[in-house]
Design an enzyme around this catalytic site. Structure first.
Site, PDB file in Angstrom:
ATOM      1  N   CYS A 161       0.865  -1.185   0.000  1.00  0.00           N
ATOM      2  CA  CYS A 161       0.000   0.000   0.000  1.00  0.00           C
ATOM      3  C   CYS A 161       0.896   1.227   0.000  1.00  0.00           C
ATOM      4  O   CYS A 161       2.117   1.104  -0.031  1.00  0.00           O
ATOM      5  CB  CYS A 161      -0.997  -0.012   1.152  1.00  0.00           C
ATOM      6  SG  CYS A 161      -0.324   0.305   2.768  1.00  0.00           S
ATOM      7  N   SER A 162       0.306   2.408   0.050  1.00  0.00           N
ATOM      8  CA  SER A 162       1.156   3.593  -0.071  1.00  0.00           C
ATOM      9  C   SER A 162       2.127   3.734   1.087  1.00  0.00           C
ATOM     10  O   SER A 162       3.286   4.032   0.884  1.00  0.00           O
ATOM     11  CB  SER A 162       0.323   4.856  -0.284  1.00  0.00           C
ATOM     12  OG  SER A 162      -0.835   4.815   0.483  1.00  0.00           O
TER      13      SER A 162
END
Length: 104
Positions: free
Chosen positions: A9-10
């Site tokens: 994910c980010s």
């Protein structure tokens, strides 16, 4: 030992709760591979150094799929985006099932 499941994910934060729910489901399915979450900046080093069976991307980084698919193809590792509803509900069992289906 089974190959690992890497979630990207980010920042690697939102997926950590999903990892713990997936680990719980993995125990019930006797899956022994490592399940872990990283930030997108850690992708290449983990791809290089871990024995991965699949890479799953959080919906917020779905734009990385084409690039990551090309890089992971060298190691025959499939890459997919986690279903938005399963991610939103933190449905560890469904996301684990998605990962296991891709690893076959």
């Amino acid at each position: 030992m089974s190959k690992g499941i890497m979630l990207v994910c980010s920042a690697g934060m939102s997926t950590s709760l999903l990892v713990s729910k997936m680990e719980k489901a993995a125990k019930e399915k006797n899956f022994t591979g490592e399940i872990f979450a990283i930030s997108s900046s850690e992708f290449e080093s983990n791809l290089e150094n871990k024995d991965l069976g699949v890479v799953l991307l959080g919906p917020q980084v779905r734009f990385l799929k084409d690039d990551y698919t090309k890089k992971a193809a060298v190691k025959n590792v499939p890459v997919d985006v986690i279903n938005m509803a399963d991610y939103g509900l933190m449905n560890g069992e469904k996301v684990l099932d998605q990962a296991l289906a891709l690893m076959k």
